[in-house]
Scaffold this motif. Structure first.
Motif, PDB file in Angstrom:
ATOM      1  N   GLN A   1      15.559  45.743 -40.600  1.00 54.40           N
ATOM      2  CA  GLN A   1      15.747  45.590 -42.044  1.00 54.40           C
ATOM      3  C   GLN A   1      14.445  45.934 -42.743  1.00 54.40           C
ATOM      4  OE1 GLN A   1      15.338  42.348 -44.539  1.00 54.40           O
ATOM      5  NE2 GLN A   1      15.641  44.104 -45.905  1.00 54.40           N
ATOM      6  N   GLY A   2      14.565  46.732 -43.800  1.00 50.15           N
ATOM      7  CA  GLY A   2      13.362  47.164 -44.496  1.00 50.15           C
ATOM      8  C   GLY A   2      13.596  47.417 -45.963  1.00 50.15           C
ATOM      9  N   CYS A   3      12.509  47.812 -46.615  1.00 48.83           N
ATOM     10  CA  CYS A   3      12.530  47.987 -48.071  1.00 48.83           C
ATOM     11  C   CYS A   3      11.717  49.227 -48.428  1.00 48.83           C
ATOM     12  CB  CYS A   3      11.883  46.786 -48.760  1.00 48.83           C
ATOM     13  SG  CYS A   3      12.679  45.202 -48.395  1.00 48.83           S
ATOM     14  N   ALA A   4      11.851  49.618 -49.692  1.00 49.38           N
ATOM     15  CA  ALA A   4      11.029  50.682 -50.258  1.00 49.38           C
ATOM     16  C   ALA A   4      10.059  50.062 -51.254  1.00 49.38           C
ATOM     17  CB  ALA A   4      11.912  51.709 -50.965  1.00 49.38           C
ATOM     18  N   ASP A   5       8.842  50.617 -51.305  1.00 45.92           N
ATOM     19  CA  ASP A   5       7.865  50.126 -52.285  1.00 45.92           C
ATOM     20  C   ASP A   5       8.385  50.303 -53.713  1.00 45.92           C
ATOM     21  OD1 ASP A   5       6.031  49.417 -50.330  1.00 45.92           O
ATOM     22  OD2 ASP A   5       5.172  51.443 -50.265  1.00 45.92           O
ATOM     23  N   ALA A   6       9.292  51.260 -53.891  1.00 51.83           N
ATOM     24  CA  ALA A   6       9.848  51.518 -55.223  1.00 51.83           C
ATOM     25  C   ALA A   6      10.629  50.326 -55.758  1.00 51.83           C
ATOM     26  CB  ALA A   6      10.741  52.755 -55.182  1.00 51.83           C
ATOM     27  N   GLY A   7      10.935  49.353 -54.887  1.00 49.41           N
ATOM     28  CA  GLY A   7      11.570  48.141 -55.393  1.00 49.41           C
ATOM     29  C   GLY A   7      13.016  47.960 -54.999  1.00 49.41           C
ATOM     30  N   VAL A   8      13.391  48.501 -53.851  1.00 49.83           N
ATOM     31  CA  VAL A   8      14.722  48.185 -53.332  1.00 49.83           C
ATOM     32  C   VAL A   8      14.606  47.808 -51.859  1.00 49.83           C
ATOM     33  CG1 VAL A   8      15.849  49.844 -54.894  1.00 49.83           C
ATOM     34  CG2 VAL A   8      15.411  50.483 -52.510  1.00 49.83           C
ATOM     35  N   CYS A   9      15.587  47.052 -51.399  1.00 51.08           N
ATOM     36  CA  CYS A   9      15.679  46.720 -49.988  1.00 51.08           C
ATOM     37  C   CYS A   9      17.040  47.169 -49.468  1.00 51.08           C
ATOM     38  CB  CYS A   9      15.522  45.216 -49.774  1.00 51.08           C
ATOM     39  SG  CYS A   9      13.842  44.639 -50.115  1.00 51.08           S
ATOM     40  N   TYR A  10      17.049  47.514 -48.199  1.00 53.40           N
ATOM     41  CA  TYR A  10      18.285  47.917 -47.535  1.00 53.40           C
ATOM     42  C   TYR A  10      18.801  46.740 -46.723  1.00 53.40           C
ATOM     43  CZ  TYR A  10      16.621  52.586 -48.689  1.00 53.40           C
ATOM     44  OH  TYR A  10      16.168  53.683 -49.366  1.00 53.40           O
ATOM     45  N   PRO A  11      20.104  46.637 -46.611  1.00 55.19           N
ATOM     46  CA  PRO A  11      20.631  45.545 -45.783  1.00 55.19           C
ATOM     47  C   PRO A  11      20.292  45.787 -44.315  1.00 55.19           C
ATOM     48  CG  PRO A  11      22.415  46.962 -46.541  1.00 55.19           C
ATOM     49  CD  PRO A  11      21.169  47.447 -47.209  1.00 55.19           C
ATOM     50  N   PRO A  12      20.397  44.743 -43.499  1.00 58.39           N
ATOM     51  CA  PRO A  12      20.131  44.930 -42.080  1.00 58.39           C
ATOM     52  C   PRO A  12      20.979  46.081 -41.541  1.00 58.39           C
ATOM     53  CG  PRO A  12      20.456  42.611 -42.574  1.00 58.39           C
ATOM     54  CD  PRO A  12      20.792  43.365 -43.820  1.00 58.39           C
ATOM     55  N   THR A  13      20.344  46.935 -40.786  1.00 61.97           N
ATOM     56  CA  THR A  13      21.062  48.096 -40.266  1.00 61.97           C
ATOM     57  C   THR A  13      21.028  48.077 -38.743  1.00 61.97           C
ATOM     58  OG1 THR A  13      19.065  49.382 -40.561  1.00 61.97           O
ATOM     59  CG2 THR A  13      20.722  49.560 -42.275  1.00 61.97           C
ATOM     60  N   HIS A  14      21.965  48.786 -38.201  1.00 61.26           N
ATOM     61  CA  HIS A  14      22.186  48.768 -36.764  1.00 61.26           C
ATOM     62  C   HIS A  14      22.216  50.212 -36.283  1.00 61.26           C
ATOM     63  CE1 HIS A  14      23.821  47.105 -33.023  1.00 61.26           C
ATOM     64  NE2 HIS A  14      24.657  48.125 -33.015  1.00 61.26           N
ATOM     65  N   GLY A  15      21.281  50.544 -35.406  1.00 62.80           N
ATOM     66  CA  GLY A  15      21.249  51.900 -34.864  1.00 62.80           C
ATOM     67  C   GLY A  15      21.432  51.878 -33.362  1.00 62.80           C
ATOM     68  N   GLN A  16      21.969  52.960 -32.837  1.00 60.36           N
ATOM     69  CA  GLN A  16      22.178  53.051 -31.389  1.00 60.36           C
ATOM     70  C   GLN A  16      21.668  54.380 -30.860  1.00 60.36           C
ATOM     71  OE1 GLN A  16      26.343  52.243 -30.547  1.00 60.36           O
ATOM     72  NE2 GLN A  16      25.851  50.074 -30.310  1.00 60.36           N
ATOM     73  N   VAL A  17      21.045  54.294 -29.679  1.00 64.25           N
ATOM     74  CA  VAL A  17      20.600  55.505 -28.999  1.00 64.25           C
ATOM     75  C   VAL A  17      21.133  55.464 -27.577  1.00 64.25           C
ATOM     76  CG1 VAL A  17      18.634  56.931 -28.321  1.00 64.25           C
ATOM     77  CG2 VAL A  17      18.449  55.432 -30.322  1.00 64.25           C
ATOM     78  N   ARG A  18      21.744  56.550 -27.181  1.00 66.18           N
ATOM     79  CA  ARG A  18      22.280  56.627 -25.828  1.00 66.18           C
ATOM     80  C   ARG A  18      21.341  57.503 -25.012  1.00 66.18           C
ATOM     81  NH1 ARG A  18      26.736  55.021 -23.384  1.00 66.18           N
ATOM     82  NH2 ARG A  18      27.777  56.433 -21.928  1.00 66.18           N
ATOM     83  N   LEU A  19      20.846  56.968 -23.896  1.00 64.59           N
ATOM     84  CA  LEU A  19      19.947  57.786 -23.076  1.00 64.59           C
ATOM     85  C   LEU A  19      20.107  57.459 -21.592  1.00 64.59           C
ATOM     86  CD1 LEU A  19      17.676  55.435 -22.711  1.00 64.59           C
ATOM     87  CD2 LEU A  19      16.713  56.449 -24.759  1.00 64.59           C
ATOM     88  N   THR A  20      19.639  58.402 -20.792  1.00 67.06           N
ATOM     89  CA  THR A  20      19.772  58.281 -19.339  1.00 67.06           C
ATOM     90  C   THR A  20      18.402  58.019 -18.723  1.00 67.06           C
ATOM     91  OG1 THR A  20      21.655  59.772 -19.380  1.00 67.06           O
ATOM     92  CG2 THR A  20      20.570  59.460 -17.250  1.00 67.06           C
ATOM     93  N   LEU A  21      18.354  56.989 -17.910  1.00 70.35           N
ATOM     94  CA  LEU A  21      17.087  56.632 -17.271  1.00 70.35           C
ATOM     95  C   LEU A  21      16.777  57.600 -16.126  1.00 70.35           C
ATOM     96  CD1 LEU A  21      17.582  52.766 -17.054  1.00 70.35           C
ATOM     97  CD2 LEU A  21      16.310  54.057 -18.768  1.00 70.35           C
ATOM     98  N   PRO A  22      15.485  57.818 -15.850  1.00 72.82           N
ATOM     99  CA  PRO A  22      15.126  58.680 -14.711  1.00 72.82           C
ATOM    100  C   PRO A  22      15.413  57.977 -13.379  1.00 72.82           C
ATOM    101  CG  PRO A  22      13.164  57.708 -15.669  1.00 72.82           C
ATOM    102  CD  PRO A  22      14.321  57.285 -16.548  1.00 72.82           C
ATOM    103  N   GLU A  23      15.528  58.789 -12.344  1.00 70.87           N
ATOM    104  CA  GLU A  23      15.765  58.229 -11.003  1.00 70.87           C
ATOM    105  C   GLU A  23      14.540  57.472 -10.511  1.00 70.87           C
ATOM    106  OE1 GLU A  23      18.410  57.980  -9.279  1.00 70.87           O
ATOM    107  OE2 GLU A  23      19.775  59.330 -10.354  1.00 70.87           O
ATOM    108  N   ARG A  24      13.371  57.965 -10.902  1.00 69.15           N
ATOM    109  CA  ARG A  24      12.147  57.295 -10.444  1.00 69.15           C
ATOM    110  C   ARG A  24      11.060  57.413 -11.512  1.00 69.15           C
ATOM    111  NH1 ARG A  24      13.184  61.913  -8.111  1.00 69.15           N
ATOM    112  NH2 ARG A  24      14.420  60.929  -6.494  1.00 69.15           N
ATOM    113  N   ALA A  25      10.055  56.591 -11.383  1.00 67.18           N
ATOM    114  CA  ALA A  25       8.967  56.603 -12.361  1.00 67.18           C
ATOM    115  C   ALA A  25       8.257  57.949 -12.338  1.00 67.18           C
ATOM    116  CB  ALA A  25       7.986  55.474 -12.054  1.00 67.18           C
ATOM    117  N   GLY A  26       7.797  58.352 -13.490  1.00 60.49           N
ATOM    118  CA  GLY A  26       7.098  59.632 -13.605  1.00 60.49           C
ATOM    119  C   GLY A  26       6.819  59.880 -15.056  1.00 60.49           C
ATOM    120  N   LYS A  27       7.090  61.083 -15.495  1.00 60.22           N
ATOM    121  CA  LYS A  27       6.890  61.378 -16.912  1.00 60.22           C
ATOM    122  C   LYS A  27       7.967  60.693 -17.761  1.00 60.22           C
ATOM    123  CE  LYS A  27       6.810  65.610 -17.963  1.00 60.22           C
ATOM    124  NZ  LYS A  27       6.703  67.071 -18.169  1.00 60.22           N
ATOM    125  N   PRO A  28       7.596  60.209 -18.960  1.00 63.79           N
ATOM    126  CA  PRO A  28       8.627  59.671 -19.858  1.00 63.79           C
ATOM    127  C   PRO A  28       9.647  60.749 -20.223  1.00 63.79           C
ATOM    128  CG  PRO A  28       6.413  59.162 -20.677  1.00 63.79           C
ATOM    129  CD  PRO A  28       6.264  60.142 -19.539  1.00 63.79           C
TER     130      PRO A  28
END
Lengths: 176, 178
Positions: free
Chosen positions: A136-163
């Motif tokens: 949840q956040g706001c703008a300095d201009a004087g408004v706030c946004y309601p709580p928002t919900h975002g989703q990211v779908r991603l696949t984990l690597p098989e083993r540790a290494g580069k992100p």
């Protein structure tokens, strides 16, 4: 500007009808000025003001990232992360900038880039997961946004290494 | 929302002098691009802080200032004292403020008490944000304020704080015009 209220349209002489369209255009322009005061801030929709993305750091860790546009801020204590289906341990939120709120007291906010490590409840090499982030956040201009919900779908690597690469949040399901 | 295309603006600009003499502000009436019908605002029915359903239609005929707000919205809280002052000052002239809280009733009660809120605030929850979108709040942000004249027409909508001078001149025009 005066706003007059007439119960019924005034009678007009025929020659004045020719001006009706022009006058209506003026009224339209006046209405526009009235409804959208010049001082009204130009604002971004929340998904652009607070861009969410995420990447896999290793088979047991996701990094969530908010790119907060200039002139906007997120509340630290309103950030929540979850991971489906594996589950997430408590995310270590970086410290924010202090901000005093008359109603809520001293709070912390984030501006710019906020990167949060979200440890999974258990390692899940190769699995495709959904990271959910509430914010949840706001703008300095004087408004706030309601709580928002975002989703990211991603696949984990098989083993540790580069992100892995950053994946942008899906647009759908933004509002709770 | 009111849309005025580029061509309309050009024509409008050319016609301003003529209109000032000929048509004047008497053309301000419900119409395609003028004040919008506020029926959707007056059709709202929401519970108050005591759980009683309140229809906004009960304030038909008043200069109605409908303010969507929330306790989690600092700019909302900051502008509300001026609404309290205006309600006290202009209430007898037929001005009625009504809050619609995008919030929980418990937080609303605490804040209303702290502020000394002298006008009703209805409890919309997060659903009220969607409601405000249908009334022109495209960005679904707060505060969002709609001003209706005594005829129930929308004469002003405001995303972000309504400046005191703007509010005062609106109320002077609308409450005086009745």
């Amino acid at each position: 500007m005066r706003v007059t209220s007439t119960g019924s349209p005034p009678r007009r002489l025929p020659e004045r009808l020719r001006y009706a369209a022009l006058a209506l255009a003026v009224a339209g322009a006046q209405a526009h000025a009235q409804l959208f005061a010049p001082g009204e801030p130009k604002l971004l929709p929340p998904e652009q003001a607070f861009r969410l993305s995420a990447r896999a750091l290793d088979p047991a860790t996701i990094e969530a990232r908010f790119d907060v546009a200039d002139g906007y801020y997120l509340y630290r204590d309103k950030l929540r992360f979850s991971v489906d289906p594996v589950g997430a341990a408590a995310a270590a939120l970086p410290p924010g900038k202090p901000k005093h709120d008359e109603f809520f007291g001293d709070v912390e906010i984030y501006r710019g880039v906020v990167a949060v490590r979200v440890p999974l409840a258990s390692a899940a090499p190769g699995r495709t997961l959904t990271l959910s982030a509430d914010s949840q956040g706001c703008a300095d201009a004087g408004v706030c946004y309601p709580p928002t919900h975002g989703q990211v779908r991603l696949t984990l690597p098989e083993r540790a290494g580069k992100p892995g690469p950053f994946v942008e949040a899906a647009r759908k399901g933004w509002f709770k | 929302m009111v849309q005025v295309n580029r061509r309309t603006f050009v024509i409008g600009g050319a016609a301003i002098a003529a209109a000032a003499v000929g048509a004047g502000v008497a053309l301000w009436r419900p119409g395609r691009n003028a004040a919008r019908d506020g029926a959707a605002v007056l059709a709202m029915v929401l519970p108050d802080a005591d759980g009683r359903e309140q229809a906004l239609a009960q304030w038909r005929g008043k200069v109605l200032v409908v303010n969507f707000w929330a306790t989690w919205c600092a700019p909302c809280r900051e502008e509300m004292p001026q609404f309290v002052a205006a309600q006290a000052r202009d209430g007898a002239k037929g001005v009625q403020f009504v809050g619609i809280a995008v919030d929980d009733v418990d937080k609303v009660r605490v804040f209303a008490r702290e502020l000394g809120l002298n006008y009703p605030t209805l409890i919309g929850g997060y659903g009220a944000i969607e409601l405000s979108r249908t009334l022109g709040n495209d960005l679904a942000a707060l505060p969002f304020t709609i001003v209706l004249d005594r005829q129930g027409r929308v004469v002003h909508t405001q995303l972000g704080p309504l400046k005191a001078a703007r509010l005062d001149s609106l109320l002077a025009d609308l409450a005086g015009a009745g």
